[in-house]
Design a protein around this motif. Structure first.
Motif, PDB file in Angstrom:
ATOM      1  N   THR A 263      39.536  47.161 -23.791  1.00 46.02           N
ATOM      2  CA  THR A 263      40.112  46.967 -22.405  1.00 46.02           C
ATOM      3  C   THR A 263      40.324  48.467 -22.182  1.00 46.02           C
ATOM      4  O   THR A 263      40.640  49.277 -22.865  1.00 46.02           O
ATOM      5  N   GLY A 264      40.625  48.539 -20.772  1.00 42.46           N
ATOM      6  CA  GLY A 264      41.233  49.876 -20.381  1.00 42.46           C
ATOM      7  C   GLY A 264      41.390  49.880 -18.900  1.00 42.46           C
ATOM      8  O   GLY A 264      41.181  48.973 -18.077  1.00 42.46           O
ATOM      9  N   ASP A 265      42.290  50.635 -18.286  1.00 38.86           N
ATOM     10  CA  ASP A 265      42.545  50.928 -16.890  1.00 38.86           C
ATOM     11  C   ASP A 265      41.523  51.467 -16.185  1.00 38.86           C
ATOM     12  O   ASP A 265      40.851  52.431 -16.437  1.00 38.86           O
ATOM     13  N   VAL A 266      41.438  51.042 -14.832  1.00 39.99           N
ATOM     14  CA  VAL A 266      40.272  51.804 -13.943  1.00 39.99           C
ATOM     15  C   VAL A 266      41.273  52.155 -12.876  1.00 39.99           C
ATOM     16  O   VAL A 266      41.832  51.306 -12.207  1.00 39.99           O
ATOM     17  N   VAL A 267      41.406  53.606 -12.509  1.00 38.73           N
ATOM     18  CA  VAL A 267      42.150  54.018 -11.482  1.00 38.73           C
ATOM     19  C   VAL A 267      41.154  54.535 -10.143  1.00 38.73           C
ATOM     20  O   VAL A 267      40.393  55.495 -10.473  1.00 38.73           O
ATOM     21  N   LEU A 268      41.410  54.076  -8.943  1.00 38.23           N
ATOM     22  CA  LEU A 268      40.527  54.548  -7.941  1.00 38.23           C
ATOM     23  C   LEU A 268      41.582  55.478  -7.122  1.00 38.23           C
ATOM     24  O   LEU A 268      42.583  55.078  -6.878  1.00 38.23           O
ATOM     25  N   THR A 269      41.120  56.858  -6.996  1.00 39.62           N
ATOM     26  CA  THR A 269      41.924  57.710  -6.112  1.00 39.62           C
ATOM     27  C   THR A 269      41.226  57.871  -4.704  1.00 39.62           C
ATOM     28  O   THR A 269      39.917  58.108  -4.745  1.00 39.62           O
ATOM     29  N   THR A 270      42.099  58.043  -3.860  1.00 40.46           N
ATOM     30  CA  THR A 270      41.668  58.245  -2.548  1.00 40.46           C
ATOM     31  C   THR A 270      42.029  59.331  -1.721  1.00 40.46           C
ATOM     32  O   THR A 270      43.173  59.900  -2.331  1.00 40.46           O
ATOM     33  N   ASN A 271      41.750  59.672  -0.505  1.00 39.95           N
ATOM     34  CA  ASN A 271      42.344  60.845   0.291  1.00 39.95           C
ATOM     35  C   ASN A 271      42.970  60.239   1.441  1.00 39.95           C
ATOM     36  O   ASN A 271      43.497  60.739   2.530  1.00 39.95           O
ATOM     37  N   GLY A 272      43.457  59.021   1.275  1.00 38.72           N
ATOM     38  CA  GLY A 272      44.387  58.360   2.347  1.00 38.72           C
ATOM     39  C   GLY A 272      44.975  57.169   1.851  1.00 38.72           C
ATOM     40  O   GLY A 272      45.359  57.073   0.603  1.00 38.72           O
ATOM     41  N   THR A 273      45.077  56.126   2.587  1.00 37.67           N
ATOM     42  CA  THR A 273      45.835  55.058   2.165  1.00 37.67           C
ATOM     43  C   THR A 273      44.973  53.841   2.261  1.00 37.67           C
ATOM     44  O   THR A 273      44.175  53.492   3.141  1.00 37.67           O
ATOM     45  N   GLY A 274      44.607  53.433   0.910  1.00 39.36           N
ATOM     46  CA  GLY A 274      43.711  52.114   0.699  1.00 39.36           C
ATOM     47  C   GLY A 274      44.500  50.600   1.056  1.00 39.36           C
ATOM     48  O   GLY A 274      45.713  50.634   0.862  1.00 39.36           O
ATOM     49  N   GLU A 275      43.759  49.846   1.781  1.00 34.41           N
ATOM     50  CA  GLU A 275      44.397  48.574   2.114  1.00 34.41           C
ATOM     51  C   GLU A 275      44.040  47.473   1.288  1.00 34.41           C
ATOM     52  O   GLU A 275      44.473  46.356   0.873  1.00 34.41           O
ATOM     53  N   SER A 276      42.855  47.341   0.561  1.00 29.33           N
ATOM     54  CA  SER A 276      42.024  46.262   0.092  1.00 29.33           C
ATOM     55  C   SER A 276      41.020  46.885  -0.956  1.00 29.33           C
ATOM     56  O   SER A 276      40.191  47.883  -0.650  1.00 29.33           O
ATOM     57  N   TRP A 277      41.195  46.388  -2.225  1.00 25.98           N
ATOM     58  CA  TRP A 277      40.643  47.376  -3.150  1.00 25.98           C
ATOM     59  C   TRP A 277      39.597  46.211  -4.135  1.00 25.98           C
ATOM     60  O   TRP A 277      40.059  45.336  -4.298  1.00 25.98           O
ATOM     61  N   GLY A 278      38.629  46.907  -4.722  1.00 26.05           N
ATOM     62  CA  GLY A 278      37.889  45.964  -5.770  1.00 26.05           C
ATOM     63  C   GLY A 278      37.279  47.049  -6.589  1.00 26.05           C
ATOM     64  O   GLY A 278      36.896  48.312  -6.438  1.00 26.05           O
ATOM     65  N   ALA A 279      36.997  46.519  -7.906  1.00 24.39           N
ATOM     66  CA  ALA A 279      36.203  47.296  -8.906  1.00 24.39           C
ATOM     67  C   ALA A 279      35.553  46.195 -10.016  1.00 24.39           C
ATOM     68  O   ALA A 279      35.935  45.130 -10.087  1.00 24.39           O
ATOM     69  N   ALA A 280      34.627  46.788 -10.442  1.00 26.15           N
ATOM     70  CA  ALA A 280      33.594  45.874 -11.129  1.00 26.15           C
ATOM     71  C   ALA A 280      32.979  46.959 -12.298  1.00 26.15           C
ATOM     72  O   ALA A 280      32.842  48.086 -12.213  1.00 26.15           O
ATOM     73  N   VAL A 281      33.123  46.114 -13.590  1.00 24.72           N
ATOM     74  CA  VAL A 281      32.839  47.063 -14.755  1.00 24.72           C
ATOM     75  C   VAL A 281      31.475  46.486 -15.467  1.00 24.72           C
ATOM     76  O   VAL A 281      31.304  45.484 -15.723  1.00 24.72           O
ATOM     77  N   TYR A 282      30.883  47.418 -15.947  1.00 29.16           N
ATOM     78  CA  TYR A 282      29.681  47.179 -16.734  1.00 29.16           C
ATOM     79  C   TYR A 282      29.378  48.150 -17.898  1.00 29.16           C
ATOM     80  O   TYR A 282      29.838  49.172 -17.796  1.00 29.16           O
ATOM     81  N   ARG A 283      29.013  47.207 -19.001  1.00 32.93           N
ATOM     82  CA  ARG A 283      28.915  48.248 -20.337  1.00 32.93           C
ATOM     83  C   ARG A 283      27.401  48.400 -20.588  1.00 32.93           C
ATOM     84  O   ARG A 283      26.759  47.368 -20.824  1.00 32.93           O
ATOM     85  N   LEU A 284      27.163  49.817 -20.836  1.00 31.38           N
ATOM     86  CA  LEU A 284      25.477  50.011 -21.176  1.00 31.38           C
ATOM     87  C   LEU A 284      25.771  50.566 -22.524  1.00 31.38           C
ATOM     88  O   LEU A 284      26.517  51.594 -22.894  1.00 31.38           O
ATOM     89  N   LEU A 285      24.649  50.362 -23.394  1.00 37.78           N
ATOM     90  CA  LEU A 285      24.231  50.955 -24.741  1.00 37.78           C
ATOM     91  C   LEU A 285      22.895  51.412 -24.591  1.00 37.78           C
ATOM     92  O   LEU A 285      22.018  50.963 -23.920  1.00 37.78           O
ATOM     93  N   ASN A 286      22.544  52.874 -25.534  1.00 36.17           N
ATOM     94  CA  ASN A 286      21.301  53.277 -25.519  1.00 36.17           C
ATOM     95  C   ASN A 286      21.052  53.713 -24.042  1.00 36.17           C
ATOM     96  O   ASN A 286      19.790  53.755 -23.787  1.00 36.17           O
ATOM     97  N   ALA A 287      22.027  54.034 -23.376  1.00 38.33           N
ATOM     98  CA  ALA A 287      21.486  54.466 -21.929  1.00 38.33           C
ATOM     99  C   ALA A 287      22.001  56.035 -21.711  1.00 38.33           C
ATOM    100  O   ALA A 287      22.799  56.558 -22.220  1.00 38.33           O
ATOM    101  N   ASN A 288      20.999  56.609 -20.939  1.00 35.91           N
ATOM    102  CA  ASN A 288      21.239  57.856 -20.282  1.00 35.91           C
ATOM    103  C   ASN A 288      22.643  57.861 -19.616  1.00 35.91           C
ATOM    104  O   ASN A 288      22.454  56.932 -18.653  1.00 35.91           O
ATOM    105  N   SER A 289      23.394  58.742 -19.457  1.00 33.67           N
ATOM    106  CA  SER A 289      24.579  58.773 -18.570  1.00 33.67           C
ATOM    107  C   SER A 289      24.475  59.145 -17.461  1.00 33.67           C
ATOM    108  O   SER A 289      25.316  59.315 -16.535  1.00 33.67           O
TER     109      SER A 289
END
Length: 219
Positions: free
Chosen positions: A98-124
């Motif tokens: 597990t780990g933290d996902v931090v979204l940084t903006t240049n203003g004030t965010g009001e509604s946020w979403g994040a989705a995480v995908y795991r890849l192996l054998n992938a070019n970055s």
């Protein structure tokens, strides 16, 4: 729920891809941390791909950085307009389930979403990206290599968190805050394809929505 896909490509290890987790929040602020998101099993070559989404309080204010499990994410795609931002970032995160996902903006965010995908054998580095915005339905075409994967994200202002994906398999849809929602989809490809046309049709869509796509090949 976790969903894994694996493509097969002769002579080259194909990308193994899984959807690991998603989250939404209506907390206001310049930055937002999604704590303890599922990353799946640790691996030295694990590429974590994050689709981040935010509704901002002002025009031309967007996501400017994403930190993934303590690692600085590399920008894959910006899909920004009006006061809505959807981005794709990626980072090698070798340790931790597990780990933290931090979204940084240049203003004030009001509604946020994040989705995480795991890849192996992938070019970055993504082999292709595509996007659409403020259409109903949304549509974009993208190329994918033999043994590669396409990851898709979507956002909608208004209506229920219900989406119809065409030519990419939905893995989640979720409310971020009352009037805002996000969704994700993914497929691996044994045989590559040029110009795969992907459509996203949000239920009850208003003027502001997003479709964000990225393809990664074996590496």
């Amino acid at each position: 729920p976790r969903r894994m896909m694996m493509a097969a490509a002769g002579g080259v290890a194909p990308v193994e891809a899984s959807f690991e987790s998603s989250a939404g929040s209506g907390t206001n602020g310049e930055n937002h941390t999604f704590s303890g998101m599922d990353f799946g099993a640790a691996d030295a070559g694990r590429l974590i791909v994050v689709v981040g989404t935010v509704s901002m309080s002002a025009q031309s204010k967007y996501i400017t950085a994403v930190t993934i499990g303590g690692e600085t994410g590399t920008l894959v795609l910006n899909n920004n307009a009006n006061s809505f931002s959807q981005v794709i970032y990626a980072a090698i995160v070798a340790s931790g389930t597990t780990g933290d996902v931090v979204l940084t903006t240049n203003g004030t965010g009001e509604s946020w979403g994040a989705a995480v995908y795991r890849l192996l054998n992938a070019n970055s580095t993504a082999t292709d990206t595509a996007l659409d915005q403020n259409d109903d339905p949304l549509n974009a075409s993208i190329d994918v290599e033999d043994g590669g994967v396409i990851i898709g994200g979507g956002f909608n202002e208004g209506g229920p968190a219900t989406y119809t994906w065409t030519n990419l398999d939905e893995v989640f849809d979720e409310t971020m805050e009352t009037a805002y929602s996000h969704t994700g989809a993914m497929n691996t490809f044994e045989t590559g394809e040029a110009g795969r046309s992907i459509t996203l049709d949000p239920s009850g869509s208003r003027a502001w929505n997003r479709l964000s796509l990225a393809a990664f090949g074996p590496g």
